[in-house]
Design an enzyme around this catalytic site. Structure first.
Site, PDB file in Angstrom:
ATOM      1  N   ASP A  84     -14.531  -5.678 -18.395  1.00 45.21           N
ATOM      2  CA  ASP A  84     -13.905  -4.399 -19.061  1.00 45.21           C
ATOM      3  C   ASP A  84     -13.974  -3.046 -18.489  1.00 45.21           C
ATOM      4  OD1 ASP A  84     -12.896  -2.452 -20.832  1.00 45.21           O
ATOM      5  OD2 ASP A  84     -12.714  -3.629 -22.354  1.00 45.21           O
ATOM      6  N   LYS A  97      -3.358   7.179  -5.362  1.00 43.51           N
ATOM      7  CA  LYS A  97      -2.626   8.242  -6.192  1.00 43.51           C
ATOM      8  C   LYS A  97      -1.915   7.471  -7.336  1.00 43.51           C
ATOM      9  CE  LYS A  97       1.359   7.610  -5.283  1.00 43.51           C
ATOM     10  NZ  LYS A  97       2.121   6.250  -5.436  1.00 43.51           N
ATOM     11  N   LYS A 143       0.714   6.001   8.080  1.00 38.73           N
ATOM     12  CA  LYS A 143       1.806   5.288   8.411  1.00 38.73           C
ATOM     13  C   LYS A 143       2.266   5.758  10.033  1.00 38.73           C
ATOM     14  CE  LYS A 143       4.756   4.413   4.527  1.00 38.73           C
ATOM     15  NZ  LYS A 143       5.764   3.358   4.537  1.00 38.73           N
ATOM     16  N   GLU A 196      14.963   3.968  -2.331  1.00 43.75           N
ATOM     17  CA  GLU A 196      14.428   2.739  -2.386  1.00 43.75           C
ATOM     18  C   GLU A 196      15.563   1.982  -3.183  1.00 43.75           C
ATOM     19  OE1 GLU A 196       9.831   2.779  -2.329  1.00 43.75           O
ATOM     20  OE2 GLU A 196      10.719   3.565  -4.432  1.00 43.75           O
ATOM     21  N   HIS A 202       3.456  11.879  -1.361  1.00 42.64           N
ATOM     22  CA  HIS A 202       4.221  11.303  -0.069  1.00 42.64           C
ATOM     23  C   HIS A 202       4.895  12.306   0.481  1.00 42.64           C
ATOM     24  CE1 HIS A 202       2.360   7.591  -1.125  1.00 42.64           C
ATOM     25  NE2 HIS A 202       3.451   7.083  -1.839  1.00 42.64           N
TER      26      HIS A 202
HETATM   27  C1  BG6 Z   1       4.088   3.913  -3.416  1.00 41.03           C
HETATM   28  C2  BG6 Z   1       4.879   4.154  -4.679  1.00 41.03           C
HETATM   29  O1  BG6 Z   1       3.169   4.868  -3.528  1.00 41.03           O
HETATM   30  O2  BG6 Z   1       4.983   3.815  -2.470  1.00 41.03           O
HETATM   31  C3  BG6 Z   1       5.897   3.138  -4.983  1.00 41.03           C
HETATM   32  O3  BG6 Z   1       4.028   3.968  -5.983  1.00 41.03           O
HETATM   33  C4  BG6 Z   1       6.837   3.106  -3.542  1.00 41.03           C
HETATM   34  O4  BG6 Z   1       6.835   3.409  -5.902  1.00 41.03           O
HETATM   35  C5  BG6 Z   1       5.830   3.233  -2.292  1.00 41.03           C
HETATM   36  O5  BG6 Z   1       7.608   2.213  -3.694  1.00 41.03           O
HETATM   37  C6  BG6 Z   1       6.745   3.214  -1.133  1.00 41.03           C
HETATM   38  O6  BG6 Z   1       6.021   2.789  -0.023  1.00 41.03           O
HETATM   39  P1  BG6 Z   1       6.421   2.144   1.267  1.00 41.03           P
HETATM   40  O7  BG6 Z   1       5.299   2.431   2.307  1.00 41.03           O
HETATM   41  O8  BG6 Z   1       6.897   0.893   0.898  1.00 41.03           O
HETATM   42  O9  BG6 Z   1       7.430   3.203   1.799  1.00 41.03           O
END
Ligand code: BG6
Length: 464
Positions: free
Chosen positions: A85, A138, A172, A206, A230
């Site tokens: 925990d 994050k 990336k 997404e 991001h």
């Molecule tokens: C994450 C988010 O940081 O990034 C997610 O918490 C999101 O909600 C993801 O889906 C997207 O990352 P990637 O690399 O799949 O575009």
């Protein structure tokens, strides 16, 4: 001075979603490259044995990229599971024992943000934090005030260069290419400013919903989940001034300058949406006001970007999964051909995922007697395969003590300052899953600007 390679890797949240989707596959990849010759300790609350933990790791890797038997055997032999925990001192005492002779461990907090401070204190009290580095996932804080508190707590125990605030977008390849493309080509600089740029927009769409992350998402929402980090990171790379060199100090200086020049958002700059059905998801409150979609308009108050609107749009349950940046250029000041055409004139577009390409939108003449034109695209494609996953890259860098792709505390605070005014009380509209968000998304646009909706079928690169 060369920083020492970490001699143990500890990750909190080892039974969680992030570990399952990203960390185990990254660890296998590091083991494959011979870069994980150290103990790997997972900490979580699930009542597992180390063997069960290894089986869990295997399932994760099977689902996310595939098992490489040799590499997995290496990883598996190094895995150790510790049940605990996070609020109990005994958890950190056990960890201290499990770390044995390790002198510079790397701790990764892949846990819910509300537990960051608890674990940081636990590590410090037990001595596990001594000479250690710490990776913090994050969202870093919930708003400006909590980010400042968290920075304060972390800095009490760790020097700034041992605090690695992870934003996997910075690991990336296509995002790095954006930075490279911008500063390695001389033809961009003269047009990269308000006299030529009409607007810049970033869409992170997404198609999927929560994928089992309801409880996490309820704590954050789209602005905290992807915009504050991001999206603002991508915007920073697009808008910063040219750094003196490619080193981290010069880069961070320019990033911070432009983040500081971003005007804090007002309620009228933002549209928030929630997809219909969200409130029925596991872990979500039946009267939730958390946004699953956000569209916003930003301004940067400096000479380069005076008056240029920046539009950001991010959401779940949209028509496609795709991240794209469009730099819309102004029309010719004195158009002698097709002065009244309604199509886009010139633009530069970077698709960052799922495939990677750069498009220059131009007009060319239609064959025939009249001087009439049509829109055309000049396209450069990159391979759709990233050769190194962002988490592999970033955990590898953290183990080596290279913090150049991690975010500095001041930058995190500057980004919170931009979104802070709209985190709570702006209106929320429902939208149908599979659409481009609520109608209010159009209201953040100024002039006659329009959202560019990415269409995957039209992508010029072949996708798998
Ligand atoms: C994450 C988010 O940081 O990034 C997610 O918490 C999101 O909600 C993801 O889906 C997207 O990352 P990637 O690399 O799949 O575009």
């Amino acid at each position: 001075m060369k920083t020492p390679y970490s001699d143990a890797f500890v990750f909190f949240g080892a039974s969680g979603n992030l570990a399952y989707e990203k960390i185990f596959p990254a660890l296998q990849a590091l083991a494959r490259r011979g870069r994980l010759e150290i103990p790997v300790i997972g900490v979580a609350r699930s009542d597992w044995t180390t063997d069960e933990f290894r089986a869990h790791a295997r399932n994760s890797i099977k689902e996310h990229g595939g098992v490489d038997e040799d590499a997995f055997a290496k990883l598996s032999a190094r895995l150790l599971y510790l049940r605990g925990d996070y609020k109990e001192d005994s958890t950190y005492e056990q960890l201290r024992e499990a770390l044995k002779d390790a002198k510079q461990p790397l701790h990764y907090l892949a846990i819910t943000p509300s537990m960051f401070e608890t674990v940081t204190h636990g590590l410090a009290r037990s001595g596990c934090g001594k000479n250690a580095r710490i990776i913090v996932e994050k969202p870093f804080g919930r708003d400006l005030a909590t980010a400042q508190e968290l920075n304060h707590t972390l800095r009490q125990y760790f020097p700034e260069d041992a605090i690695l605030r992870i934003d996997h977008y910075l690991g990336k390849e296509p995002v790095e290419n954006l930075l490279y493309f911008r500063f390695a080509n001389s033809f961009l600089e003269p047009i990269w400013r308000h006299d030529h740029v009409a607007n810049i927009q970033i869409t992170m769409a997404e198609k999927f919903g929560l994928r089992g992350r309801g409880a996490f998402y309820e704590e954050v929402g789209a602005i905290r989940d992807v915009v504050q980090n991001h999206m603002l990171q991508v915007l920073t790379l697009l808008t910063m001034e040219t750094p003196a060199d490619a080193g981290m100090v010069a880069m961070n200086h320019e990033k911070l300058m432009v983040l500081n020049a971003m005007r804090p958002l007002a309620a009228s700059d933002v549209a928030r949406g929630q997809f219909r059905g969200y409130r029925g998801e596991v872990g979500v409150s039946p009267d939730s006001h958390v946004e699953t979609f956000a569209a916003l308009r930003l301004f940067i108050d400096n000479p380069r970007w005076e008056g240029v609107p920046f539009y950001i749009r991010a959401g779940k349950a949209l028509p496609v999964t795709c991240t794209e940046v469009t730099i819309q250029l102004k029309r010719p000041t004195h158009p002698i051909f097709d002065a009244h055409h309604s199509g886009q004139a010139n633009y530069l577009r970077f698709r960052l995922s799922p495939d990677v390409f750069i498009t220059l939108g131009a007009r060319t003449k239609l064959p025939g007697e009249g001087m009439h034109g049509t829109a055309t695209q000049l396209i450069a494609c990159h391979s759709s395969q990233e050769n190194m996953m962002p988490y592999e890259r970033l955990i590898g860098d953290a183990l080596r003590g290279d913090n150049s792709l991690f975010t500095h505390g001041d930058m995190v605070e500057a980004a919170w300052r931009v979104v802070d005014p709209v985190l709570s009380d702006t209106a929320l509209q429902e939208y149908q899953a599979g659409t481009w968000g609520p109608p209010s998304a159009a209201q953040v646009l100024t002039n006659s600007d329009q959202w560019h909706d990415p269409v995957l079928e039209d992508g010029p690169c072949e996708t798998d």
